[in-house]
Design a protein around this motif. Sequence first.
Motif, PDB file in Angstrom:
ATOM      1  N   LEU A   4      27.698 -87.394 -41.005  1.00 45.13           N
ATOM      2  CA  LEU A   4      27.367 -86.106 -41.603  1.00 45.13           C
ATOM      3  C   LEU A   4      27.152 -85.071 -40.510  1.00 45.13           C
ATOM      4  N   VAL A   5      27.736 -83.898 -40.698  1.00 49.79           N
ATOM      5  CA  VAL A   5      27.576 -82.805 -39.739  1.00 49.79           C
ATOM      6  C   VAL A   5      27.231 -81.539 -40.489  1.00 49.79           C
ATOM      7  N   SER A  21      26.392 -76.008 -44.851  1.00 47.91           N
ATOM      8  CA  SER A  21      27.421 -76.974 -45.232  1.00 47.91           C
ATOM      9  C   SER A  21      27.117 -78.313 -44.585  1.00 47.91           C
ATOM     10  N   CYS A  22      27.544 -79.363 -45.246  1.00 46.07           N
ATOM     11  CA  CYS A  22      27.379 -80.724 -44.734  1.00 46.07           C
ATOM     12  C   CYS A  22      28.727 -81.411 -44.878  1.00 46.07           C
ATOM     13  N   ALA A  23      29.433 -81.545 -43.770  1.00 48.25           N
ATOM     14  CA  ALA A  23      30.754 -82.162 -43.789  1.00 48.25           C
ATOM     15  C   ALA A  23      30.615 -83.665 -43.553  1.00 48.25           C
ATOM     16  N   TYR A  94      17.196 -77.976 -40.865  1.00 53.26           N
ATOM     17  CA  TYR A  94      17.643 -78.510 -42.146  1.00 53.26           C
ATOM     18  C   TYR A  94      18.605 -79.675 -41.907  1.00 53.26           C
ATOM     19  N   TYR A  95      18.346 -80.753 -42.636  1.00 53.34           N
ATOM     20  CA  TYR A  95      19.143 -81.970 -42.508  1.00 53.34           C
ATOM     21  C   TYR A  95      19.782 -82.328 -43.839  1.00 53.34           C
ATOM     22  N   CYS A  96      21.031 -82.755 -43.786  1.00 52.88           N
ATOM     23  CA  CYS A  96      21.602 -83.348 -44.988  1.00 52.88           C
ATOM     24  C   CYS A  96      21.564 -84.873 -44.832  1.00 52.88           C
ATOM     25  N   GLY A 118      22.421 -86.293 -40.983  1.00 52.51           N
ATOM     26  CA  GLY A 118      23.069 -85.441 -40.015  1.00 52.51           C
ATOM     27  C   GLY A 118      22.127 -85.106 -38.876  1.00 52.51           C
ATOM     28  N   GLN A 119      22.627 -84.298 -37.936  1.00 51.43           N
ATOM     29  CA  GLN A 119      21.828 -83.967 -36.744  1.00 51.43           C
ATOM     30  C   GLN A 119      20.932 -82.756 -36.967  1.00 51.43           C
TER      31      GLN A 119
END
Length: 127
Positions: A4-5, A21-23, A94-96, A118-119
């Motif tokens: 997740l990014v 966005s969270c890709a 913020y983290y997904c 994600g990071q």
Amino acid sequence: QVLLVESGGGLVQAGDSLRLSCAASGRTFSIYAMGWFRQAPGKDREFVAAISRSGGSTYYADSVKGRFTISRDNAKNTGYLQMNNLKPEDTAVYYCAAKYTASSGVYYSTIPGYQYWGQGTQVTVSS
């Protein structure tokens, strides 16, 4: 496994909007429920919003209800967090997060429930 990014963070003024966005890459995104969490300096990570793998069910923390909207586009392997009317207290990283689930309508609002993170992306709201 899924990678997740996050992207879309930045410095804004109170009342402004941002869309995070969270890709996702790796396994098929549509098999994962997704959530957004945030962590302000000196504070614990907290739940913001969650969405089921189908996108049909959503859940929000009281502090963001009516201002934030979580969504996802499984065809694009991407999740989103639309943040409107931002306040200084929304300032945080913020983290997904993603969790595999066999249930299409289930969402999760607790940190231990998520397997992948994600990071993080920084959101700063000035007054």
